[in-house]
Scaffold this motif. Structure first.
Motif, PDB file in Angstrom:
ATOM      1  N   PHE A  99       0.816  -1.217   0.000  1.00 23.60           N
ATOM      2  CA  PHE A  99       0.000   0.000   0.000  1.00 23.60           C
ATOM      3  C   PHE A  99       0.851   1.269   0.000  1.00 23.60           C
ATOM      4  O   PHE A  99       0.461   2.275  -0.595  1.00 23.60           O
ATOM      5  N   VAL A 100       2.011   1.222   0.608  1.00 12.27           N
ATOM      6  CA  VAL A 100       2.925   2.374   0.560  1.00 12.27           C
ATOM      7  C   VAL A 100       3.373   2.600  -0.880  1.00 12.27           C
ATOM      8  O   VAL A 100       3.358   3.732  -1.382  1.00 12.27           O
ATOM      9  N   ARG A 101       3.754   1.522  -1.559  1.00 19.07           N
ATOM     10  CA  ARG A 101       4.228   1.643  -2.941  1.00 19.07           C
ATOM     11  C   ARG A 101       3.109   2.125  -3.874  1.00 19.07           C
ATOM     12  O   ARG A 101       3.335   2.964  -4.743  1.00 19.07           O
ATOM     13  N   LYS A 102       1.912   1.603  -3.701  1.00 25.73           N
ATOM     14  CA  LYS A 102       0.799   2.028  -4.562  1.00 25.73           C
ATOM     15  C   LYS A 102       0.359   3.449  -4.223  1.00 25.73           C
ATOM     16  O   LYS A 102      -0.021   4.223  -5.099  1.00 25.73           O
ATOM     17  N   GLY A 103       0.433   3.802  -2.959  1.00 23.01           N
ATOM     18  CA  GLY A 103       0.142   5.181  -2.557  1.00 23.01           C
ATOM     19  C   GLY A 103       1.161   6.150  -3.143  1.00 23.01           C
ATOM     20  O   GLY A 103       0.828   7.287  -3.492  1.00 23.01           O
ATOM     21  N   ALA A 104       2.400   5.684  -3.285  1.00 23.32           N
ATOM     22  CA  ALA A 104       3.432   6.522  -3.903  1.00 23.32           C
ATOM     23  C   ALA A 104       3.085   6.802  -5.361  1.00 23.32           C
ATOM     24  O   ALA A 104       3.275   7.922  -5.845  1.00 23.32           O
ATOM     25  N   HIS A 105       2.557   5.799  -6.070  1.00 27.47           N
ATOM     26  CA  HIS A 105       2.131   6.027  -7.455  1.00 27.47           C
ATOM     27  C   HIS A 105       1.123   7.176  -7.507  1.00 27.47           C
ATOM     28  O   HIS A 105       1.260   8.102  -8.310  1.00 27.47           O
ATOM     29  N   VAL A 106       0.125   7.114  -6.673  1.00 24.02           N
ATOM     30  CA  VAL A 106      -0.937   8.129  -6.675  1.00 24.02           C
ATOM     31  C   VAL A 106      -0.368   9.494  -6.321  1.00 24.02           C
ATOM     32  O   VAL A 106      -0.592  10.482  -7.033  1.00 24.02           O
ATOM     33  N   SER A 107       0.396   9.591  -5.254  1.00 21.18           N
ATOM     34  CA  SER A 107       0.863  10.900  -4.783  1.00 21.18           C
ATOM     35  C   SER A 107       1.901  11.525  -5.712  1.00 21.18           C
ATOM     36  O   SER A 107       1.880  12.731  -5.947  1.00 21.18           O
ATOM     37  N   VAL A 108       2.780  10.714  -6.277  1.00 23.39           N
ATOM     38  CA  VAL A 108       3.818  11.238  -7.162  1.00 23.39           C
ATOM     39  C   VAL A 108       3.201  11.851  -8.423  1.00 23.39           C
ATOM     40  O   VAL A 108       3.616  12.918  -8.885  1.00 23.39           O
ATOM     41  N   TYR A 109       2.191  11.191  -8.964  1.00 29.01           N
ATOM     42  CA  TYR A 109       1.559  11.717 -10.174  1.00 29.01           C
ATOM     43  C   TYR A 109       0.550  12.826  -9.864  1.00 29.01           C
ATOM     44  O   TYR A 109       0.299  13.679 -10.712  1.00 29.01           O
ATOM     45  N   LEU A 110       0.024  12.858  -8.671  1.00 27.17           N
ATOM     46  CA  LEU A 110      -0.783  13.994  -8.226  1.00 27.17           C
ATOM     47  C   LEU A 110       0.095  15.250  -8.237  1.00 27.17           C
ATOM     48  O   LEU A 110      -0.299  16.298  -8.758  1.00 27.17           O
ATOM     49  N   ILE A 111       1.294  15.129  -7.690  1.00 30.83           N
ATOM     50  CA  ILE A 111       2.228  16.265  -7.667  1.00 30.83           C
ATOM     51  C   ILE A 111       2.627  16.660  -9.082  1.00 30.83           C
ATOM     52  O   ILE A 111       2.662  17.854  -9.412  1.00 30.83           O
ATOM     53  N   LEU A 112       2.918  15.681  -9.939  1.00 33.49           N
ATOM     54  CA  LEU A 112       3.305  15.996 -11.319  1.00 33.49           C
ATOM     55  C   LEU A 112       2.201  16.758 -12.038  1.00 33.49           C
ATOM     56  O   LEU A 112       2.477  17.749 -12.730  1.00 33.49           O
ATOM     57  N   MET A 113       0.966  16.349 -11.870  1.00 30.72           N
ATOM     58  CA  MET A 113      -0.162  17.047 -12.486  1.00 30.72           C
ATOM     59  C   MET A 113      -0.205  18.500 -12.003  1.00 30.72           C
ATOM     60  O   MET A 113      -0.387  19.432 -12.809  1.00 30.72           O
ATOM     61  N   CYS A 114      -0.027  18.716 -10.712  1.00 25.25           N
ATOM     62  CA  CYS A 114      -0.043  20.084 -10.170  1.00 25.25           C
ATOM     63  C   CYS A 114       1.096  20.923 -10.748  1.00 25.25           C
ATOM     64  O   CYS A 114       0.909  22.102 -11.068  1.00 25.25           O
ATOM     65  N   LEU A 115       2.265  20.324 -10.892  1.00 27.75           N
ATOM     66  CA  LEU A 115       3.411  21.055 -11.443  1.00 27.75           C
ATOM     67  C   LEU A 115       3.204  21.389 -12.921  1.00 27.75           C
ATOM     68  O   LEU A 115       3.547  22.489 -13.373  1.00 27.75           O
ATOM     69  N   PHE A 116       2.633  20.456 -13.680  1.00 28.72           N
ATOM     70  CA  PHE A 116       2.308  20.749 -15.081  1.00 28.72           C
ATOM     71  C   PHE A 116       1.278  21.873 -15.152  1.00 28.72           C
ATOM     72  O   PHE A 116       1.386  22.775 -15.985  1.00 28.72           O
ATOM     73  N   TYR A 117       0.279  21.817 -14.283  1.00 28.95           N
ATOM     74  CA  TYR A 117      -0.746  22.853 -14.290  1.00 28.95           C
ATOM     75  C   TYR A 117      -0.124  24.219 -13.982  1.00 28.95           C
ATOM     76  O   TYR A 117      -0.429  25.205 -14.650  1.00 28.95           O
ATOM     77  N   LEU A 118       0.734  24.269 -12.979  1.00 30.63           N
ATOM     78  CA  LEU A 118       1.387  25.531 -12.622  1.00 30.63           C
ATOM     79  C   LEU A 118       2.200  26.069 -13.791  1.00 30.63           C
ATOM     80  O   LEU A 118       2.127  27.267 -14.113  1.00 30.63           O
ATOM     81  N   ALA A 119       2.954  25.197 -14.458  1.00 29.97           N
ATOM     82  CA  ALA A 119       3.752  25.619 -15.609  1.00 29.97           C
ATOM     83  C   ALA A 119       2.852  26.140 -16.729  1.00 29.97           C
ATOM     84  O   ALA A 119       3.140  27.180 -17.334  1.00 29.97           O
ATOM     85  N   CYS A 120       1.759  25.456 -16.989  1.00 31.69           N
ATOM     86  CA  CYS A 120       0.817  25.904 -18.025  1.00 31.69           C
ATOM     87  C   CYS A 120       0.196  27.247 -17.653  1.00 31.69           C
ATOM     88  O   CYS A 120       0.095  28.149 -18.487  1.00 31.69           O
ATOM     89  N   LYS A 121      -0.192  27.371 -16.406  1.00 32.99           N
ATOM     90  CA  LYS A 121      -0.838  28.605 -15.942  1.00 32.99           C
ATOM     91  C   LYS A 121       0.101  29.799 -16.069  1.00 32.99           C
ATOM     92  O   LYS A 121      -0.318  30.898 -16.448  1.00 32.99           O
ATOM     93  N   GLN A 122       1.362  29.591 -15.750  1.00 33.56           N
ATOM     94  CA  GLN A 122       2.312  30.699 -15.749  1.00 33.56           C
ATOM     95  C   GLN A 122       2.876  31.031 -17.132  1.00 33.56           C
ATOM     96  O   GLN A 122       3.433  32.108 -17.311  1.00 33.56           O
ATOM     97  N   THR A 123       2.737  30.117 -18.086  1.00 34.85           N
ATOM     98  CA  THR A 123       3.410  30.338 -19.364  1.00 34.85           C
ATOM     99  C   THR A 123       2.512  30.332 -20.600  1.00 34.85           C
ATOM    100  O   THR A 123       2.933  30.813 -21.647  1.00 34.85           O
ATOM    101  N   LEU A 124       1.331  29.786 -20.495  1.00 39.24           N
ATOM    102  CA  LEU A 124       0.464  29.681 -21.673  1.00 39.24           C
ATOM    103  C   LEU A 124      -0.776  30.536 -21.500  1.00 39.24           C
ATOM    104  O   LEU A 124      -1.409  30.513 -20.449  1.00 39.24           O
ATOM    105  N   ARG A 125      -1.121  31.242 -22.521  1.00 41.67           N
ATOM    106  CA  ARG A 125      -2.346  32.051 -22.502  1.00 41.67           C
ATOM    107  C   ARG A 125      -3.480  31.248 -23.107  1.00 41.67           C
ATOM    108  O   ARG A 125      -3.880  31.454 -24.259  1.00 41.67           O
ATOM    109  N   ILE A 126      -3.979  30.336 -22.303  1.00 42.79           N
ATOM    110  CA  ILE A 126      -5.077  29.479 -22.740  1.00 42.79           C
ATOM    111  C   ILE A 126      -6.095  29.407 -21.617  1.00 42.79           C
ATOM    112  O   ILE A 126      -5.828  29.818 -20.483  1.00 42.79           O
ATOM    113  N   SER A 127      -7.242  28.869 -21.914  1.00 41.09           N
ATOM    114  CA  SER A 127      -8.329  28.811 -20.933  1.00 41.09           C
ATOM    115  C   SER A 127      -7.987  27.849 -19.794  1.00 41.09           C
ATOM    116  O   SER A 127      -7.112  26.985 -19.903  1.00 41.09           O
ATOM    117  N   PHE A 128      -8.730  27.989 -18.710  1.00 44.98           N
ATOM    118  CA  PHE A 128      -8.587  27.120 -17.543  1.00 44.98           C
ATOM    119  C   PHE A 128      -8.762  25.661 -17.944  1.00 44.98           C
ATOM    120  O   PHE A 128      -7.967  24.800 -17.574  1.00 44.98           O
TER     121      PHE A 128
END
Length: 162
Positions: free
Chosen positions: A73-102
């Motif tokens: 469960f620790v290993r599978k929880g790591a899958h979920v949390s690591v990609y949750l963070i990656l999604m947030c980081l991609f969103y932040l990069a898109c928000k700060q650099t691309l002029r596109i809709s939400f």
């Protein structure tokens, strides 16, 4: 901070994920640490009735021992949390650099995260004692989906307060 340096955040995080998937299982095994420093035996009566199959293996206290069961469960929880963070980081990069809709920022972030999950799982197949598994990609995408829902929720809260 220069505008496009925001893209270094998800790129560096992908590097962390890549390094982790390049590491053989034996080097990531936390069972010896748990056996030496932690005593989870009190959980056995609570979880001993739980048993299911994951990637052609039985997941249960009987099959894995309590430490192996918890590690699963620790290993599978790591899958979920690591990609949750990656999604947030991609969103932040898109928000700060691309002029596109939400919605477009969300879609691009989710697609990039999901694509990386697939390619990383394929990459894991080239690592000693590791196997690629579509179920793990599903967990990764689930983490990205949780991030997407959280971003939408936070965005709606911010809109209401304005």
């Amino acid at each position: 901070m220069k505008k496009y340096t925001y893209w270094l955040l998800p790129i560096c995080w992908m590097g962390v994920i890549f390094y982790s998937s390049s590491t053989p299982y034996q080097e990531q095994d936390i069972k010896p640490f748990m056996s030496e420093y932690l005593d989870f035996s009190f959980l056995i009566p609570i979880v001993e009735g739980i048993s299911f199959s994951y990637h052609h293996s039985q997941v249960s206290v009987a099959a894995l021992g309590i430490n192996g069961f918890i590690e699963f469960f620790v290993r599978k929880g790591a899958h979920v949390s690591v990609y949750l963070i990656l999604m947030c980081l991609f969103y932040l990069a898109c928000k700060q650099t691309l002029r596109i809709s939400f919605k477009a920022r969300l879609a691009i972030s989710f697609i990039l995260t999901s694509l990386y999950a697939v390619t990383d799982e394929i990459h894991q197949g080239f690592t000693q004692n590791r196997t690629p598994y579509a179920g793990d990609v599903g967990l990764d995408v689930f983490g990205a989906l949780i991030a997407l829902v959280a971003i939408v929720f936070i965005n709606n809260l911010i809109k209401r307060r304005r």
